[in-house]
Design an enzyme around this catalytic site. Sequence first.
Site, mmCIF file in Angstrom:
data_model
loop_
_atom_site.group_PDB
_atom_site.id
_atom_site.type_symbol
_atom_site.label_atom_id
_atom_site.label_comp_id
_atom_site.label_asym_id
_atom_site.label_seq_id
_atom_site.Cartn_x
_atom_site.Cartn_y
_atom_site.Cartn_z
ATOM 1 N N CYS A 128 39.408 26.121 42.406
ATOM 2 C CA CYS A 128 38.774 27.399 42.038
ATOM 3 C C CYS A 128 38.897 27.987 41.048
ATOM 4 O O CYS A 128 38.027 28.727 40.199
ATOM 5 C CB CYS A 128 38.993 28.147 43.438
ATOM 6 S SG CYS A 128 40.435 27.963 43.980
ATOM 7 N N HIS A 245 39.798 35.604 42.732
ATOM 8 C CA HIS A 245 40.979 35.230 41.818
ATOM 9 C C HIS A 245 40.673 35.962 40.699
ATOM 10 O O HIS A 245 39.570 36.048 40.157
ATOM 11 C CB HIS A 245 40.806 33.733 41.491
ATOM 12 C CG HIS A 245 41.301 32.747 42.802
ATOM 13 N ND1 HIS A 245 41.880 33.205 43.716
ATOM 14 C CD2 HIS A 245 41.579 31.337 42.932
ATOM 15 C CE1 HIS A 245 42.159 32.117 44.875
ATOM 16 N NE2 HIS A 245 42.086 31.099 44.140
#
Length: 335
Positions: A128, A245
């Site tokens: 990710c 994130h």
Amino acid sequence: MAVNVAVVGATGAVGEEFLRILESRKFPIKELRLLASKRSVGKKIKFCGVNYVVQELTKSSFRGIKIALFSAGSSISKEFVPYAIESGAVCVDNSSAFRMDDDVPLVVPEVNAQEIAKHKGVIANPNCSTIQMVVALKPIHDAARIKRIVVSTYQAVSGAGLKAVDELQKETASVLAGKTDFKRNLFPHQIAFNVLPQIPQSNAFLPNGYTSEEMKMVNETQKIMGDKNIRITATTARVPVVRGHSESVNIETERKITASEVKKLLSKAPGVKLVDDPANQVYPLANMAAGRDEVFVGRIREDESIDNGINMWIVSDNIRKGAALNAIQIAEKLL
Ligand code: 25A
Ligand code: L14
């Protein structure tokens, strides 16, 4: 043409997002098969208004399946992807099991969609943190050639699954209630009101002192960008955020590129949304990215400590573009 689709790990954080995205993008599904561990067998999940019953993942789960989306961890992928291929399915695998195999494409469609055609039954979905970084950096690499990347991440707990989200919520409530005897199952230290410079939460550290997450960012970035000469160093940290994130990224380029040129490039880059108006306190935020598809980029400025350097702040939903969305974009290209 509609196809039969299997979702492996359907009850997980990424599995649930697969279903939301398949539904909202109207992926052409003829038959849908939801697979998970024994624990989840019999659980009902609604998809397009119809209840589906979760089945146990077995060797014979893939009969008639054309596309299998895997997100149940690398040991499950190593064991079951071969059966899926044998049954004639093409697998898009979210785990790290096959990412660095030379004959497995590692794909972010905005960056290297051309690799998809080379698959031999499995296409790997990258890490990710790596995905959101390369979406933002590819246009700059094409324009000015990136020589070196220094990245520090601020990663959400959902990357570690639903159990991790639960642990953050319960621990936060416990700390607010003044209790100090919270029993942790997952994280090695308190995650509520804290920052942990370690990802993943177990068996993280390698002999070189880096974590596996940090080395994934190094190796996967070089493979996706198709350039082994880019030098990369990473520090990955867990923050008490549920979704999204964030990354501080510093790059050094071969040719000089100004901050305004970078902004211009990124304002028309596929998959990127430029959010950069510091005078009005506008920049990418995790809670802005949560539930969205784009990679948000801002705080773009020149690094005044070197000749050809740029700093930026990159944020994206780790479960969407970082996992489920990217995998489904790959599956759409397969069709
Ligand atoms: O590749 P790696 O490095 O190994 O990392 C992959 C892991 O990271 C996540 C993903 O977690 C995966 O486990 N991940 C992968 N790619 C990611 C990405 N790009 C990513 N995260 C972010 N970005 P996950 O939580 O999303 O998914 C886990 C799913 O895997 C299923 N599963 C586990 N073992 C399985 C299996 N499926 C088939 N066969 C097996 N043997 C798992 O399903 C989940 O869907 P489940 O059946 O275990 O159901 C979860 C439900 O059960 C509860 N539960 C979980 N563990 C326990 C439990 N209950 C009791 N006891 C337990 N020990 C959960 O609360 C949930 O409701
Ligand atoms: O390699 O815990 O895709 O935030 C994704 C989730 C690595 C760990 C991967 C996390 C995992 C990451």
